[in-house]
Motif scaffolding. Structure first.
Motif, short mmCIF file in Angstrom:
data_model
loop_
_atom_site.label_atom_id
_atom_site.label_comp_id
_atom_site.label_asym_id
_atom_site.label_seq_id
_atom_site.Cartn_x
_atom_site.Cartn_y
_atom_site.Cartn_z
N GLN A 102 0.84 -1.18 0.00
CA GLN A 102 0.00 0.00 0.00
C GLN A 102 0.88 1.25 0.00
O GLN A 102 2.01 1.23 0.51
N LEU A 103 0.35 2.29 -0.61
CA LEU A 103 1.04 3.58 -0.64
C LEU A 103 0.64 4.34 0.62
O LEU A 103 -0.55 4.45 0.94
N ILE A 104 1.64 4.85 1.34
CA ILE A 104 1.37 5.55 2.59
C ILE A 104 2.14 6.87 2.63
O ILE A 104 3.10 7.07 1.88
N LYS A 105 1.69 7.77 3.50
CA LYS A 105 2.42 9.01 3.73
C LYS A 105 3.64 8.72 4.60
O LYS A 105 3.57 7.93 5.54
N GLU A 106 4.73 9.37 4.26
CA GLU A 106 5.93 9.23 5.09
C GLU A 106 5.76 10.06 6.35
O GLU A 106 5.40 11.23 6.29
N VAL A 107 5.98 9.44 7.50
CA VAL A 107 5.84 10.15 8.77
C VAL A 107 7.09 9.92 9.61
O VAL A 107 7.86 8.98 9.36
N GLU A 108 7.27 10.76 10.59
CA GLU A 108 8.34 10.56 11.58
C GLU A 108 7.70 9.79 12.73
O GLU A 108 6.93 10.34 13.51
N ILE A 109 8.03 8.50 12.81
CA ILE A 109 7.37 7.63 13.79
C ILE A 109 7.77 8.04 15.22
O ILE A 109 8.94 8.24 15.53
N ILE A 110 6.77 8.15 16.07
CA ILE A 110 7.01 8.37 17.50
C ILE A 110 7.32 7.01 18.11
O ILE A 110 6.60 6.04 17.85
N PRO A 111 8.40 6.89 18.90
CA PRO A 111 8.86 5.56 19.34
C PRO A 111 8.03 4.98 20.49
O PRO A 111 8.55 4.51 21.50
N LEU A 112 6.71 5.00 20.30
CA LEU A 112 5.82 4.50 21.34
C LEU A 112 4.77 3.58 20.72
O LEU A 112 4.29 3.83 19.61
N LEU A 159 -13.72 -6.67 20.47
CA LEU A 159 -12.39 -6.04 20.45
C LEU A 159 -11.87 -6.02 21.89
O LEU A 159 -12.30 -5.19 22.70
N VAL A 160 -10.96 -6.92 22.19
CA VAL A 160 -10.41 -7.05 23.54
C VAL A 160 -9.41 -5.95 23.82
O VAL A 160 -9.48 -5.25 24.83
N ASP A 161 -8.46 -5.77 22.92
CA ASP A 161 -7.46 -4.70 23.02
C ASP A 161 -6.80 -4.54 21.66
O ASP A 161 -7.02 -5.33 20.75
N PHE A 162 -5.99 -3.50 21.53
CA PHE A 162 -5.26 -3.29 20.28
C PHE A 162 -4.08 -2.36 20.52
O PHE A 162 -4.04 -1.62 21.50
N LYS A 163 -3.12 -2.44 19.58
CA LYS A 163 -1.92 -1.60 19.63
C LYS A 163 -1.88 -0.73 18.38
O LYS A 163 -2.09 -1.23 17.27
N ILE A 164 -1.64 0.55 18.54
CA ILE A 164 -1.47 1.44 17.40
C ILE A 164 -0.20 2.26 17.58
O ILE A 164 0.36 2.34 18.68
N GLU A 165 0.25 2.85 16.47
CA GLU A 165 1.42 3.74 16.49
C GLU A 165 1.06 5.04 15.80
O GLU A 165 0.10 5.11 15.02
N PHE A 166 1.83 6.06 16.10
CA PHE A 166 1.59 7.39 15.55
C PHE A 166 2.87 7.96 14.95
O PHE A 166 3.98 7.55 15.30
N GLY A 167 2.68 8.90 14.03
CA GLY A 167 3.82 9.59 13.45
C GLY A 167 3.52 11.06 13.24
O GLY A 167 2.35 11.47 13.23
N ARG A 218 1.91 17.74 12.93
CA ARG A 218 0.71 17.17 13.54
C ARG A 218 0.86 15.66 13.61
O ARG A 218 1.63 15.06 12.87
N ILE A 219 0.08 15.09 14.51
CA ILE A 219 0.14 13.66 14.78
C ILE A 219 -0.93 12.95 13.94
O ILE A 219 -2.08 13.37 13.93
N ILE A 220 -0.52 11.87 13.26
CA ILE A 220 -1.52 11.05 12.57
C ILE A 220 -1.26 9.57 12.89
O ILE A 220 -0.15 9.18 13.27
N LEU A 221 -2.28 8.77 12.72
CA LEU A 221 -2.20 7.33 12.94
C LEU A 221 -1.31 6.71 11.86
O LEU A 221 -1.37 7.11 10.69
#
Length: 252
Positions: free
Chosen positions: A80-90, A174-182, A191-194
């Protein structure tokens, strides 16, 4: 896949390649399955194909309700084509029901509903086993600013509300889930995006009637039928008709 393009990063489940335009990347979903920070590994034929489609489905719908994310469009079965982001290390984890590490840490019974949805932060470092961190750690080490933490938490709860309803509608809890932001930069402003993915690799999904696990815990716990369970999630979401026959395979 062409060998000529430039690899930017390779993780446990995905590879990022240079995109066709500035500010874009190509995200390739691998069939590699890992657990316990890479200690357990296997090849699950078709896993990348399924996760690509499920993540596309979820990210597209989140975009539709105003939850901005890095997804632009799917390119093929695995990319998939995605936007380049600066990943937050969390890693931002949202929990609705006790399972996994919170059950172990706090002596809770697996399957016990939590008093309310709980958000946890983990520092992304496999060598350290992704330790749980507090907002104090995050701001002290400058991993994210206070406003960014607030934005991540608010977005995480919106995602939780939406996904809980989406999965509940097809008989999945939906028991739980993990997401990251950049971060995306526009001049001096960011600005922060998923970012990353949302799939059975990053969510705990249980059948609402039987509590049968339909997620990566099937791999972690040697329950078998990993691909079949991922496929069932895709089928219930209504995206099975586009899935290739390769996903009918099992563990390899």
């Amino acid at each position: 896949m062409t060998t000529r393009r430039k690899k930017i990063y390779e993780g446990k489940a995905k590879i990022l390649y240079e995109g066709p335009e500035p500010g874009t990347l190509i995200q390739y979903f691998k069939d590699d399955a890992t657990a316990f920070n890479g200690e357990k590994k296997a090849q699950l034929e078709g896993k990348g194909v399924i996760n690509n489609r499920i993540s596309e489905y979820v990210m597209t719908r989140l975009n539709g309700i105003g939850v901005q994310n890095h997804f632009i469009r799917r390119l093929n079965l695995r990319e998939q084509l995605i936007k380049e982001v600066e990943i937050i290390p969390l890693e931002v984890v949202v929990r609705n029901i006790a399972a996994g590490s919170i059950a172990t840490r706090l002596g809770l019974t697996e399957g016990q509903p939590l008093p309310r949805s709980i958000i946890e932060f983990y520092y992304k470092d496999d060598k350290l086993n992704d330790p749980m961190v507090s907002e104090e750690h995050i701001t002290a080490f400058n991993w994210a600013a206070t406003q960014e933490i607030d934005d991540m938490m608010a977005t995480a709860l919106r995602v939780n509300d939406y996904l809980s309803g989406l999965f509940s509608g097809v008989g999945i809890t939906l028991v739980d889930f993990k997401i990251e932001f950049g971060r995306i930069y526009e001049g001096d402003f960011s600005r922060i995006i998923l970012a990353d993915e949302i799939s059975p690799d990053s969510c705990r999904l249980w059948d609402s009637q039987t509590n049968e696990k339909l997620d990566k815990d099937r791999f972690r716990r040697d329950l078998g039928n990993v691909i079949e369970s991922y496929t069932e999630v895709a089928r219930r979401l209504g995206i099975m008709k586009e899935m290739p026959t390769v996903i009918q395979g099992g563990m390899h």
